[in-house]
Design an enzyme around this catalytic site. Structure first.
Site, mmCIF file in Angstrom:
data_model
loop_
_atom_site.group_PDB
_atom_site.id
_atom_site.type_symbol
_atom_site.label_atom_id
_atom_site.label_comp_id
_atom_site.label_asym_id
_atom_site.label_seq_id
_atom_site.Cartn_x
_atom_site.Cartn_y
_atom_site.Cartn_z
ATOM 1 N N GLN A 133 -7.752 -4.684 9.204
ATOM 2 C CA GLN A 133 -6.687 -4.333 10.151
ATOM 3 C C GLN A 133 -7.096 -3.161 11.044
ATOM 4 O O GLN A 133 -6.240 -2.452 11.571
ATOM 5 C CB GLN A 133 -5.395 -4.004 9.409
ATOM 6 C CG GLN A 133 -4.805 -5.195 8.654
ATOM 7 C CD GLN A 133 -3.429 -4.918 8.100
ATOM 8 O OE1 GLN A 133 -2.440 -4.821 8.821
ATOM 9 N NE2 GLN A 133 -3.350 -4.763 6.784
ATOM 10 N N LYS A 150 0.815 -1.215 0.000
ATOM 11 C CA LYS A 150 0.000 0.000 0.000
ATOM 12 C C LYS A 150 0.848 1.265 0.000
ATOM 13 O O LYS A 150 0.499 2.243 -0.648
ATOM 14 C CB LYS A 150 -0.958 0.004 1.180
ATOM 15 C CG LYS A 150 -0.328 0.320 2.529
ATOM 16 C CD LYS A 150 -1.362 0.497 3.600
ATOM 17 C CE LYS A 150 -0.718 0.818 4.931
ATOM 18 N NZ LYS A 150 -0.026 2.116 4.930
ATOM 19 N N THR A 151 1.954 1.269 0.742
ATOM 20 C CA THR A 151 2.788 2.474 0.792
ATOM 21 C C THR A 151 3.369 2.774 -0.581
ATOM 22 O O THR A 151 3.442 3.936 -0.999
ATOM 23 C CB THR A 151 3.917 2.304 1.828
ATOM 24 O OG1 THR A 151 3.347 2.014 3.097
ATOM 25 C CG2 THR A 151 4.747 3.576 1.936
ATOM 26 N N ASP A 160 -3.850 7.972 4.173
ATOM 27 C CA ASP A 160 -3.306 6.657 4.505
ATOM 28 C C ASP A 160 -4.003 6.114 5.755
ATOM 29 O O ASP A 160 -4.487 6.877 6.591
ATOM 30 C CB ASP A 160 -1.799 6.792 4.753
ATOM 31 C CG ASP A 160 -1.099 5.445 4.821
ATOM 32 O OD1 ASP A 160 -1.700 4.432 4.413
ATOM 33 O OD2 ASP A 160 0.063 5.404 5.277
ATOM 34 N N GLU A 161 -4.046 4.785 5.897
ATOM 35 C CA GLU A 161 -4.612 4.106 7.082
ATOM 36 C C GLU A 161 -6.010 4.632 7.416
ATOM 37 O O GLU A 161 -6.338 4.940 8.563
ATOM 38 C CB GLU A 161 -3.683 4.284 8.296
ATOM 39 C CG GLU A 161 -2.267 3.776 8.093
ATOM 40 C CD GLU A 161 -2.153 2.256 8.121
ATOM 41 O OE1 GLU A 161 -3.191 1.583 8.114
ATOM 42 O OE2 GLU A 161 -1.017 1.758 8.145
ATOM 43 N N ARG A 194 1.719 -10.993 10.247
ATOM 44 C CA ARG A 194 3.062 -10.433 10.472
ATOM 45 C C ARG A 194 4.135 -11.431 10.051
ATOM 46 O O ARG A 194 5.293 -11.058 9.865
ATOM 47 C CB ARG A 194 3.283 -10.095 11.956
ATOM 48 C CG ARG A 194 2.362 -9.048 12.582
ATOM 49 C CD ARG A 194 2.245 -7.808 11.760
ATOM 50 N NE ARG A 194 1.096 -7.900 10.882
ATOM 51 C CZ ARG A 194 0.879 -7.079 9.855
ATOM 52 N NH1 ARG A 194 1.740 -6.113 9.589
ATOM 53 N NH2 ARG A 194 -0.187 -7.213 9.089
#
Length: 750
Positions: free
Chosen positions: A272, A53-54, A241-242, A618
């Site tokens: 998330q 995503k980044t 973002d987020e 993770r």
């Protein structure tokens, strides 16, 4: 097809073919490319864990700049952390050169709020040089206001009011809009009044707190449409973002700003969303298509981090949530190793087993930096930290201090130290006014002067000075009471069990009550840590032996550099990745956490499940889940049920280690069938090494006087018949809970 869509398709095809496509598109998959090139209109990019995503967000900005769709100062890009801001600036700079230096509106919500408020300070009733208060300043100011209203600070602590006010600001509520019911949550109805007084006092001081940076900006835009229109003209593109982590105030601000342009792109993952406890609203991302009509939803589902089995297990778990937009992660890198599931006797064996596994990995040249243990509650860390110190395994705690370095643990140990050794000036000074006893700096200075003059310890100086008139009556009385308490505790050291004494010290000193009254989000965790501290003390012969152990643990190298195992909570793990991840404590009441279930119901359960999804994803190569059959809580053993999340894991992605589990009926039968269905062999580990009685408690095991076939009752599992007896461990076929092994002391004859 519109001209824009046609151009997007053309660029996408050229990028895949490598023909004259911009270099920043190289290496993007089809969904990523679509997310970068779909610049017009509202866009929601659902970016699953590890899907890049980044990269998409930064490449999208680079594309807007490179194609001349907007100048740097015409792009509003909002992040959640300064670290994310810095990373984005670096990446964009690498793609398009120094242009990124001209992006004044790339930053966190709060950083942008400061910039807007300083520009229009007078309209917000401030001066442009206003001060931003930190937490200590806020608490000091609230304390003054509480005192002015003659409110009992011990019953209604400033920290509780600070938490309430911060929550109201996160909801975008100024004092006049706080619901009456919520206003009565503090000091019998004075919460709203104190909030209003606090805001007025801030204006007098030409100051704001962090919550004001959004609250005041929203009020500015709502009360001054002409100012809002200026920003509508400024921004051609908005990127967030987020988005799943936004609270109500952030959401309202974005809605106001986005009215000026339809070109808003929000990137996030509803699966998330794990910060509901601090005000984040997952509904913000779930209703994006309702808020922004005609929005394009682009799903990033190709994962570049984890193996197929890890993604399959995580996806199968999160599929049980109802409130989600839905996506399925996949990888092109193969299935890899199965996610393992292990049943263990208790948390001590869990720590030993995981410690042994890590040592085994280390002998195979596995980097410790690439190993993480993710716990649901911070008190779980204690068992691992003690085990690692015993093994000499270096570790670091991420997102917080090590267990024995936590404020509440250091305070408690300071009380215990002084009870053993009154001459310990540092520890006595630490707790002399904790909790608050009215023993201010002036009292301490008097004590230090007297101790130095008479060459005494601070405690001895206090014993003498309470018999004189050098202190005012109130602090003198408080100090005398504390000295008398320590004298009583010291007498009890040899006469009562040290765990009972420790509880008495914390209760009679008012320390436990201090955290019980504290309404901050951290107070519950601090109380859990104190309970774990007392519980673990029972494994030592006396208080002195335990304190010696603490000293040895604290002396262990705390340097976080070098190759070290990573230990953290699941919440702190978001955004991180490791080759190998251990996920201990998957038990009902611990994970999902009972408090979340009690306070939030289904919404709490779904957030807990998202936390499990985050934990599993993770892991890049190996994920290991474990649960215990026994856990000591508040000094008593309990037999927790395995987490319901275990039953939700897809069978074809799980491998059970130790099918001789004492939880046989619940775990083994299900996964034995799984093994047969998929024609693979489940590893058969040896029986738990610590089934022996000496590891269950510090006292010798008692032989049970129950008989096979006898009908018994268990508080958690109900009625059942005894199938097998091994010392004080009884195997019972329960009528509703299946076959389980429990400790005899938990049973009642029927």
């Amino acid at each position: 097809m519109t001209a824009t869509n046609s151009k997007t398709t053309s660029l996408s095809e050229r990028a895949r073919a490598g023909q004259n496509a911009p270099p920043y598109l190289a290496g993007l998959n089809e969904a990523q490319t679509q997310a970068v090139l779909t610049t017009d209109g509202p866009v929601l990019v659902l970016a699953g864990a590890g899907t890049g995503k980044t990269r998409v967000l930064t490449t999208r900005i680079a594309h807007i700049l490179a194609t001349g769709k907007a100048r740097p100062n015409e792009i509003l890009a909002v992040t959640f952390t300064n670290k994310a801001t810095k990373e984005m600036k670096t990446r964009i700079g690498q793609m398009v050169g120094g242009t990124v230096e001209g992006m004044p509106w790339l930053g966190t919500f709060h950083a942008i709020g400061v910039k807007v408020l300083r520009r229009h300070a007078e309209l917000a009733g401030l001066k442009s040089n206003f001060t931003i208060l930190d937490t200590d300043d806020t608490l000091r100011l609230l304390k003054q206001l509480i005192k002015a209203e003659n409110i009992d600070e011990k019953r209604w602590p400033p920290r509780q009011l600070a938490t309430l006010i911060d929550g109201w600001k996160n909801q975008g509520l100024p004092p006049e809009k706080v619901p009456n019911g919520e206003g009565f949550a503090f000091a019998q109805g004075k919460g709203q009044e104190l909030y209003a007084a606090y805001q007025a006092r801030l204006k007098d001081l030409n100051a704001v707190d962090f919550g004001d940076l959004l609250l005041e900006m929203n009020k500015l835009f709502q009360n001054h449409p002409d100012v809002l229109q200026q920003y509508h003209r400024y921004f051609k593109y908005i990127l967030v973002d987020e988005y799943q982590d936004t609270n109500v105030a952030q959401y309202l601000w974005l809605r106001l700003i986005a009215q000026g342009t339809g070109n808003i792109c929000c990137v996030g993952d509803d699966d998330q969303a794990i910060y509901g406890w601090r005000g984040a609203q997952v509904d913000n991302i779930l209703r994006f298509e309702q808020d922004f009509k005609g929005a394009s939803v682009i799903r990033l589902e190709r994962n570049y981090r984890s193996t197929g089995h890890i993604l399959g297990a995580a996806s199968g778990l999160i599929d049980h949530n109802q409130d989600r937009l839905g996506k399925t992660l996949h990888t092109e890198d193969g299935l890899g190793e199965h996610v393992t599931l292990r049943s263990l006797w208790d948390d001590a064996e869990e720590a030993r087993t995981i410690g042994d596994e890590i040592e085994s990995l280390q002998t195979k040249s596995h980097s410790l930096n690439e190993i993480a243990i993710l716990v649901r509650a911070s008190f779980q860390m204690r068992a691992f930290e003690d085990r690692f110190v015993t093994l000499g395994l270096p570790y670091r705690v991420i997102g917080g201090p090590r267990f024995y370095e936590r404020l509440e643990i250091k305070d408690a140990c300071a009380y215990f130290d002084v009870a053993l050794n009154p001459a310990n000036d540092l520890k006595f000074e630490r707790i002399i006014n904790t909790p608050k006893r009215g023993l201010a700096t002036a009292t301490l200075e008097t004590l230090h002067t007297h101790a130095k003059t008479r060459q005494l310890s601070l405690f001895e100086a206090a014993m003498e000075i309470v018999e004189t008139q050098e202190l005012r009556p109130k602090p003198r009385g408080s100090l005398r009471q504390l000295i008398e308490q320590f004298a009583g505790w010291r007498q009890d050291i040899k006469t009562i069990p040290h765990t009972e004494l420790a509880e008495r010290i914390l209760d009679e000193s008012g320390y436990t009550q201090m955290w019980q009254k504290d309404k901050s989000p951290q107070s519950h965790t601090r109380l859990e840590n104190l309970k774990e501290l007392i519980r673990y003390m029972g494994e030592f012969e006396n208080l002195a032996g335990f304190m010696e152990h603490v000293s040895l643990v604290m002396d262990a190298d705390a340097n976080s550099d070098g190759d070290r195992v990573n230990l953290m909570t699941l919440h702190a793990a978001k955004g991180l990745e490791f080759d190998t991840v251990f996920l201990p404590g998957w038990e009902e009441g611990l994970f999902p956490h009972q408090r979340s279930l009690d306070e939030e119901g289904r919404a709490g359960l779904e957030e807990e499940r998202r936390l499990g999804y985050v934990g599993i994803t993770r892991a890049k190569k190996q994920a290991h889940i474990s649960f215990t059959q026994n856990r000591r809580i508040h000094g008593s053993w309990s037999s927790p049920l395995p987490s319901r999340f275990i039953d939700e894991l897809p069978e074809n992605h799980i491998e059970v280690i130790d099918q001789q589990s004492s939880y046989g009926g619940y775990i083994t039968s299900r996964f034995d069938n799984m093994a047969q269905n998929h024609q693979r062999t489940i590893k058969s580990a040896t029986k738990p090494k610590i089934i022996d009685a000496e590891v269950i408690s510090s006292s010798p095991a008692e032989t049970s006087d129950f008989a096979i076939g006898e009908r018994v009752f268990h508080q958690k599992f109900g009625y059942g018949s005894i199938q097998d007896i091994n010392g004080d461990k009884i195997t019972i076929a329960f009528e509703k809970a299946g076959t389980k092994k429990v400790i005899a002391s938990f049973l009642e004859r029927h």
